[in-house]
Design a protein around this motif. Structure first.
Motif, mmCIF file in Angstrom:
data_model
loop_
_atom_site.group_PDB
_atom_site.id
_atom_site.type_symbol
_atom_site.label_atom_id
_atom_site.label_comp_id
_atom_site.label_asym_id
_atom_site.label_seq_id
_atom_site.Cartn_x
_atom_site.Cartn_y
_atom_site.Cartn_z
ATOM 1 N N ASP A 26 0.851 -1.189 0.000
ATOM 2 C CA ASP A 26 0.000 0.000 0.000
ATOM 3 C C ASP A 26 0.890 1.244 0.000
ATOM 4 N N ILE A 27 0.451 2.287 -0.695
ATOM 5 C CA ILE A 27 1.254 3.510 -0.746
ATOM 6 C C ILE A 27 0.955 4.413 0.453
ATOM 7 N N GLU A 28 -0.337 4.717 0.669
ATOM 8 C CA GLU A 28 -0.718 5.668 1.707
ATOM 9 C C GLU A 28 -0.841 4.960 3.048
ATOM 10 N N MET A 29 0.190 5.128 3.901
ATOM 11 C CA MET A 29 0.178 4.541 5.237
ATOM 12 C C MET A 29 0.765 5.538 6.224
ATOM 13 N N PRO A 30 0.327 5.505 7.473
ATOM 14 C CA PRO A 30 0.945 6.378 8.488
ATOM 15 C C PRO A 30 2.397 5.967 8.705
ATOM 16 N N GLY A 31 3.231 6.936 9.038
ATOM 17 C CA GLY A 31 4.657 6.635 9.174
ATOM 18 C C GLY A 31 5.276 6.512 7.801
ATOM 19 N N PRO A 32 6.263 5.638 7.633
ATOM 20 C CA PRO A 32 6.859 5.466 6.306
ATOM 21 C C PRO A 32 5.800 5.001 5.312
ATOM 22 N N ASP A 33 5.693 5.709 4.188
ATOM 23 C CA ASP A 33 4.719 5.290 3.178
ATOM 24 C C ASP A 33 5.376 4.316 2.200
ATOM 25 N N GLY A 34 4.630 3.934 1.162
ATOM 26 C CA GLY A 34 5.143 2.949 0.217
ATOM 27 C C GLY A 34 6.427 3.382 -0.469
ATOM 28 N N PHE A 35 6.508 4.678 -0.807
ATOM 29 C CA PHE A 35 7.724 5.169 -1.467
ATOM 30 C C PHE A 35 8.933 5.083 -0.530
ATOM 31 N N ASP A 36 8.724 5.397 0.742
ATOM 32 C CA ASP A 36 9.817 5.300 1.723
ATOM 33 C C ASP A 36 10.304 3.852 1.847
ATOM 34 N N ILE A 37 9.356 2.912 1.830
ATOM 35 C CA ILE A 37 9.726 1.500 1.964
ATOM 36 C C ILE A 37 10.541 1.041 0.768
ATOM 37 N N VAL A 38 10.123 1.468 -0.438
ATOM 38 C CA VAL A 38 10.878 1.101 -1.645
ATOM 39 C C VAL A 38 12.295 1.643 -1.571
ATOM 40 N N ARG A 39 12.447 2.876 -1.101
ATOM 41 C CA ARG A 39 13.798 3.442 -0.972
ATOM 42 C C ARG A 39 14.625 2.655 0.049
ATOM 43 N N SER A 40 13.988 2.214 1.125
ATOM 44 C CA SER A 40 14.705 1.397 2.114
ATOM 45 C C SER A 40 15.136 0.062 1.522
ATOM 46 N N ILE A 41 14.254 -0.534 0.727
ATOM 47 C CA ILE A 41 14.598 -1.800 0.062
ATOM 48 C C ILE A 41 15.796 -1.609 -0.855
ATOM 49 N N GLU A 42 15.803 -0.510 -1.599
ATOM 50 C CA GLU A 42 16.914 -0.245 -2.518
ATOM 51 C C GLU A 42 18.232 -0.108 -1.757
ATOM 52 N N ARG A 43 18.204 0.564 -0.596
ATOM 53 C CA ARG A 43 19.432 0.722 0.195
ATOM 54 C C ARG A 43 19.915 -0.630 0.721
ATOM 55 N N LEU A 44 18.997 -1.426 1.211
ATOM 56 C CA LEU A 44 19.373 -2.746 1.728
ATOM 57 C C LEU A 44 19.928 -3.636 0.631
ATOM 58 N N ALA A 45 19.315 -3.564 -0.540
ATOM 59 C CA ALA A 45 19.784 -4.386 -1.664
ATOM 60 C C ALA A 45 21.148 -3.918 -2.149
ATOM 61 N N ALA A 46 21.377 -2.593 -2.109
ATOM 62 C CA ALA A 46 22.635 -2.050 -2.611
ATOM 63 C C ALA A 46 23.823 -2.493 -1.773
ATOM 64 N N ASP A 47 23.637 -2.629 -0.455
ATOM 65 C CA ASP A 47 24.765 -3.055 0.388
ATOM 66 C C ASP A 47 24.812 -4.567 0.582
ATOM 67 N N GLY A 48 23.951 -5.288 -0.146
ATOM 68 C CA GLY A 48 24.006 -6.742 -0.120
ATOM 69 C C GLY A 48 23.294 -7.385 1.051
ATOM 70 N N SER A 49 22.522 -6.608 1.810
ATOM 71 C CA SER A 49 21.843 -7.166 2.986
ATOM 72 C C SER A 49 20.705 -8.105 2.594
ATOM 73 N N ILE A 50 20.044 -7.799 1.479
ATOM 74 C CA ILE A 50 18.902 -8.604 1.050
ATOM 75 C C ILE A 50 18.904 -8.765 -0.463
ATOM 76 N N ARG A 51 18.080 -9.709 -0.916
ATOM 77 C CA ARG A 51 17.747 -9.783 -2.348
ATOM 78 C C ARG A 51 16.412 -9.079 -2.500
ATOM 79 N N ALA A 52 16.405 -7.966 -3.205
ATOM 80 C CA ALA A 52 15.199 -7.142 -3.298
ATOM 81 C C ALA A 52 14.067 -7.893 -3.985
ATOM 82 N N PRO A 53 12.861 -7.884 -3.403
ATOM 83 C CA PRO A 53 11.721 -8.492 -4.076
ATOM 84 C C PRO A 53 11.176 -7.563 -5.154
#
Length: 266
Positions: free
Chosen positions: A55-82
């Motif tokens: 979902d995009i519209e959520m209290p706190g971090p929204d969907g766009f914030d989560i996608v940016r967090s996923i990108e950071r985690l994937a960039a440093d090798g912490s996860i395989r981005a879904p």
């Protein structure tokens, strides 16, 4: 293949409805659900889904914030981005959603037919990415194997000669002479005409064993029998086979160091 899906929405009713719709699609497993961004990221790291319905519209971090967090985690090798598909009641957000890098966009209320299309697309992308990853691993292994073979086998060149290709080990090359765009290699009592510039050939030869003595000549140090002065104050090398190789003036100091083991004098 079974597609592993994580559902994130701040409305429990919306989560329950999405899970129900997904249960009707074969080979889909809901591995986790979350009601906010931090919970979604934690569940993603734990379950490693193939697809996140977010979902995009959520209290706190929204969907766009989560996608940016996923990108950071994937960039440093912490996860395989879904893969990420945004789910929202606000169609106006669709352009921004695709600009953020998500793979699909579902409008609320989500229709079963449209969700099936989304799952089919995601499954194809996951299959393609898995195949690409397997190919990358295979290429890496082949590269490692080739590097290992090159490290253990003697350096060599393949020379075309009388309708066939002949392998010439570089360590056996006794001397090289430039002949226009070609070089003539002398090795094992035979000569080979090879299409290569002498400068390129010099870079291939074992540096510890060969020395450039003239703009047109390279010799194997161990094949030099004598150094002879010429009438004009220059020098030439007498090889073990009796060949006479001129020493170029600009190469004389290098020859002096390599053959006579003498330092340059001022």
């Amino acid at each position: 293949m079974t597609l592993r899906v994580l559902v994130c929405d701040d409305e429990p009713i919306a989560v329950a409805r999405m899970v129900s719709l997904l249960s009707r699609i074969p080979d889909v497993a809901v591995v986790a659900t979350a009601l906010d961004g931090p919970a979604a990221l934690a569940a993603m790291e734990e379950t490693r889904p193939d697809l996140m319905l977010l979902d995009i519209e959520m209290p706190g971090p929204d969907g766009f914030d989560i996608v940016r967090s996923i990108e950071r985690l994937a960039a440093d090798g912490s996860i395989r981005a879904p893969l990420v598909t945004f789910v929202t009641a606000y169609r106006r957000l669709a352009p921004d959603a695709f600009d953020s890098g998500v793979t699909d966009f579902l409008s609320k209320p989500v229709r079963a037919e449209r969700l099936e299309q989304c799952i089919t697309r995601a499954r194809r992308l996951v299959t393609a990415l898995d195949a690409q990853s397997r190919l990358a691993v295979l290429e890496e292994r082949v590269g490692t194997l080739q590097a290992g073979l090159k490290a253990t086998e003697p350096p060599h060149v393949w020379v075309q000669r009388r309708g066939e290709f002949v392998r010439v080990e570089l360590g056996a090359v006794e001397r090289v002479s430039a002949e226009g765009p070609y070089v003539r290699l002398y090795a094992n009592g035979t000569t080979y005409l090879h299409r290569e510039a002498i400068g390129s050939m010099e870079a291939l030869l074992p540096e510890a064993a060969h020395v450039r003595v003239h703009r047109s000549h390279i010799v194997l140090v161990g094949q030099v029998s004598r150094i002879k002065r010429t009438l004009h104050g220059g020098a030439e090398l007498i090889m073990r086979d009796g060949s006479q190789i001129p020493v170029g003036r600009s190469y004389a100091k290098c020859v002096r160091r390599r053959l006579l083991h003498l330092e340059d004098r001022a």
